[in-house]
Motif scaffolding. Structure first.
Motif, PDB file in Angstrom:
ATOM      1  N   ASP A 148      45.283  47.970  44.922  1.00  0.00           N
ATOM      2  CA  ASP A 148      46.166  49.038  45.420  1.00  0.00           C
ATOM      3  C   ASP A 148      47.374  49.251  44.513  1.00  0.00           C
ATOM      4  O   ASP A 148      47.855  50.374  44.356  1.00  0.00           O
ATOM      5  CB  ASP A 148      46.649  48.704  46.845  1.00  0.00           C
ATOM      6  CG  ASP A 148      45.517  48.648  47.853  1.00  0.00           C
ATOM      7  OD1 ASP A 148      44.430  49.196  47.561  1.00  0.00           O
ATOM      8  OD2 ASP A 148      45.700  48.029  48.919  1.00  0.00           O
ATOM      9  N   GLU A 149      47.839  48.163  43.900  1.00  0.00           N
ATOM     10  CA  GLU A 149      49.031  48.236  43.047  1.00  0.00           C
ATOM     11  C   GLU A 149      48.693  48.528  41.589  1.00  0.00           C
ATOM     12  O   GLU A 149      49.583  48.678  40.761  1.00  0.00           O
ATOM     13  CB  GLU A 149      49.808  46.914  43.131  1.00  0.00           C
ATOM     14  CG  GLU A 149      50.394  46.640  44.520  1.00  0.00           C
ATOM     15  CD  GLU A 149      51.014  45.258  44.638  1.00  0.00           C
ATOM     16  OE1 GLU A 149      50.814  44.440  43.706  1.00  0.00           O
ATOM     17  OE2 GLU A 149      51.681  44.997  45.650  1.00  0.00           O
ATOM     18  N   GLY A 150      47.386  48.620  41.269  1.00  0.00           N
ATOM     19  CA  GLY A 150      46.978  48.896  39.899  1.00  0.00           C
ATOM     20  C   GLY A 150      46.929  47.681  39.000  1.00  0.00           C
ATOM     21  O   GLY A 150      46.730  47.797  37.786  1.00  0.00           O
ATOM     22  N   ASP A 151      47.108  46.499  39.589  1.00  0.00           N
ATOM     23  CA  ASP A 151      47.049  45.263  38.815  1.00  0.00           C
ATOM     24  C   ASP A 151      45.593  44.921  38.482  1.00  0.00           C
ATOM     25  O   ASP A 151      45.304  44.338  37.435  1.00  0.00           O
ATOM     26  CB  ASP A 151      47.701  44.135  39.624  1.00  0.00           C
ATOM     27  CG  ASP A 151      47.600  42.784  38.935  1.00  0.00           C
ATOM     28  OD1 ASP A 151      47.763  42.740  37.705  1.00  0.00           O
ATOM     29  OD2 ASP A 151      47.360  41.778  39.625  1.00  0.00           O
ATOM     30  N   LEU A 152      44.678  45.290  39.364  1.00  0.00           N
ATOM     31  CA  LEU A 152      43.239  45.204  39.104  1.00  0.00           C
ATOM     32  C   LEU A 152      42.687  46.616  39.032  1.00  0.00           C
ATOM     33  O   LEU A 152      43.240  47.535  39.662  1.00  0.00           O
ATOM     34  CB  LEU A 152      42.534  44.432  40.226  1.00  0.00           C
ATOM     35  CG  LEU A 152      42.665  42.907  40.222  1.00  0.00           C
ATOM     36  CD1 LEU A 152      42.034  42.314  41.474  1.00  0.00           C
ATOM     37  CD2 LEU A 152      42.009  42.300  38.971  1.00  0.00           C
ATOM     38  N   PRO A 153      41.605  46.826  38.286  1.00  0.00           N
ATOM     39  CA  PRO A 153      41.043  48.180  38.183  1.00  0.00           C
ATOM     40  C   PRO A 153      40.599  48.722  39.540  1.00  0.00           C
ATOM     41  O   PRO A 153      40.254  47.964  40.451  1.00  0.00           O
ATOM     42  CB  PRO A 153      39.845  48.006  37.241  1.00  0.00           C
ATOM     43  CG  PRO A 153      39.648  46.556  37.052  1.00  0.00           C
ATOM     44  CD  PRO A 153      40.877  45.844  37.479  1.00  0.00           C
ATOM     45  N   ALA A 154      40.611  50.041  39.661  1.00  0.00           N
ATOM     46  CA  ALA A 154      40.293  50.693  40.930  1.00  0.00           C
ATOM     47  C   ALA A 154      38.883  50.373  41.414  1.00  0.00           C
ATOM     48  O   ALA A 154      38.615  50.374  42.620  1.00  0.00           O
ATOM     49  CB  ALA A 154      40.477  52.207  40.799  1.00  0.00           C
ATOM     50  N   ASP A 155      37.973  50.098  40.470  1.00  0.00           N
ATOM     51  CA  ASP A 155      36.590  49.820  40.871  1.00  0.00           C
ATOM     52  C   ASP A 155      36.313  48.313  41.035  1.00  0.00           C
ATOM     53  O   ASP A 155      35.171  47.905  41.234  1.00  0.00           O
ATOM     54  CB  ASP A 155      35.609  50.416  39.854  1.00  0.00           C
ATOM     55  CG  ASP A 155      35.780  49.833  38.455  1.00  0.00           C
ATOM     56  OD1 ASP A 155      36.767  49.089  38.228  1.00  0.00           O
ATOM     57  OD2 ASP A 155      34.934  50.112  37.590  1.00  0.00           O
ATOM     58  N   TRP A 196      37.452  37.408  33.884  1.00  0.00           N
ATOM     59  CA  TRP A 196      38.360  38.145  34.757  1.00  0.00           C
ATOM     60  C   TRP A 196      38.325  39.635  34.430  1.00  0.00           C
ATOM     61  O   TRP A 196      38.282  40.024  33.256  1.00  0.00           O
ATOM     62  CB  TRP A 196      39.790  37.612  34.592  1.00  0.00           C
ATOM     63  CG  TRP A 196      40.679  38.058  35.693  1.00  0.00           C
ATOM     64  CD1 TRP A 196      41.663  38.985  35.614  1.00  0.00           C
ATOM     65  CD2 TRP A 196      40.632  37.638  37.056  1.00  0.00           C
ATOM     66  NE1 TRP A 196      42.239  39.168  36.845  1.00  0.00           N
ATOM     67  CE2 TRP A 196      41.624  38.351  37.755  1.00  0.00           C
ATOM     68  CE3 TRP A 196      39.836  36.750  37.756  1.00  0.00           C
ATOM     69  CZ2 TRP A 196      41.857  38.188  39.114  1.00  0.00           C
ATOM     70  CZ3 TRP A 196      40.050  36.574  39.110  1.00  0.00           C
ATOM     71  CH2 TRP A 196      41.051  37.281  39.776  1.00  0.00           C
ATOM     72  N   PRO A 197      38.339  40.494  35.446  1.00  0.00           N
ATOM     73  CA  PRO A 197      38.305  41.950  35.190  1.00  0.00           C
ATOM     74  C   PRO A 197      39.537  42.388  34.384  1.00  0.00           C
ATOM     75  O   PRO A 197      40.653  41.962  34.686  1.00  0.00           O
ATOM     76  CB  PRO A 197      38.362  42.561  36.597  1.00  0.00           C
ATOM     77  CG  PRO A 197      37.941  41.471  37.522  1.00  0.00           C
ATOM     78  CD  PRO A 197      38.373  40.189  36.883  1.00  0.00           C
TER      79      PRO A 197
END
Length: 199
Positions: A148-155, A196-197
């Motif tokens: 949600d915060e953009g720290d991980l990719p949206a997918d 890790w993504p």
């Protein structure tokens, strides 16, 4: 009755006794830990154990809580890290340290405590399954926040990532119980984090 005897404190240190019970359950598992093993390690009679802690199931739950707040405290601490990658890094590093802590059994009470139990240990089995599931849910929620915060990719898939991290941690606990060293497990954790993504 003498007033001095009313509300008299127990003749043993309940916290120290619980700590010893935790180690017995950690080392021997729920089914393997007999009441004799527990009371001898705790230095108290069965009567005192029942009075202070309840039955064996109650004692096991209290021991698991103590484990969570002691050797397992790294879980809550890791969740406070500012990024998802740091959460996973601290989670696995904490797992490595907890699984190889000097003076304690190798592995994890929450993993090995009731993997194989008879009918009398089903409550302990279910308690630990719920304990592990809760830890995984905490990770999933934290990784969802990272998406949600953009720290991980949206997918990214928070549930899958949480299961991945938990599977590595649980596997390291089994490896530690089988004799893997702290350095062995540290290298496993490092390898796991290479997948890790990307942000």
């Amino acid at each position: 009755m003498d007033k001095a005897q009313v509300g008299r404190p127990r003749a043993f240190d309940a916290e120290a006794a619980l700590q010893k019970a935790m180690v017995v359950f950690w080392e021997q598992g729920y089914d393997g830990a007999s009441l004799t093993d527990l009371t001898e390690a705790m230095g108290i009679s069965r009567k005192s154990m029942y009075a202070a802690f309840g039955n064996k199931e109650d004692l096991f739950r209290l021991a698991l809580q103590r484990y969570t707040e002691g050797p397992g405290a790294y879980i809550v601490e890791a969740l406070q890290a500012p990024t998802a990658h740091e959460v996973a890094t601290l989670f696995l590093a904490g797992s490595v340290l907890a699984n190889t802590r000097p003076g304690f059994p190798a592995g994890c009470l929450g993993v090995q405590g009731a993997l194989a139990v008879g009918a009398t240990g089903q409550v302990a089995h279910d308690t630990l399954a719920a304990w592990r599931a809760l830890g995984q849910e905490y990770l999933r929620e934290r990784f969802q926040r990272a998406v949600d915060e953009g720290d991980l990719p949206a997918d990214a898939e928070p549930e899958l990532i949480a299961r991945y991290v938990m599977t590595i941690a649980n596997g390291m606990a089994v490896q530690a119980a089988g004799g893997a060293t702290r350095e062995d497990l540290r290298r496993v954790a490092e390898l796991a984090l290479r997948n890790w993504p990307p942000a």
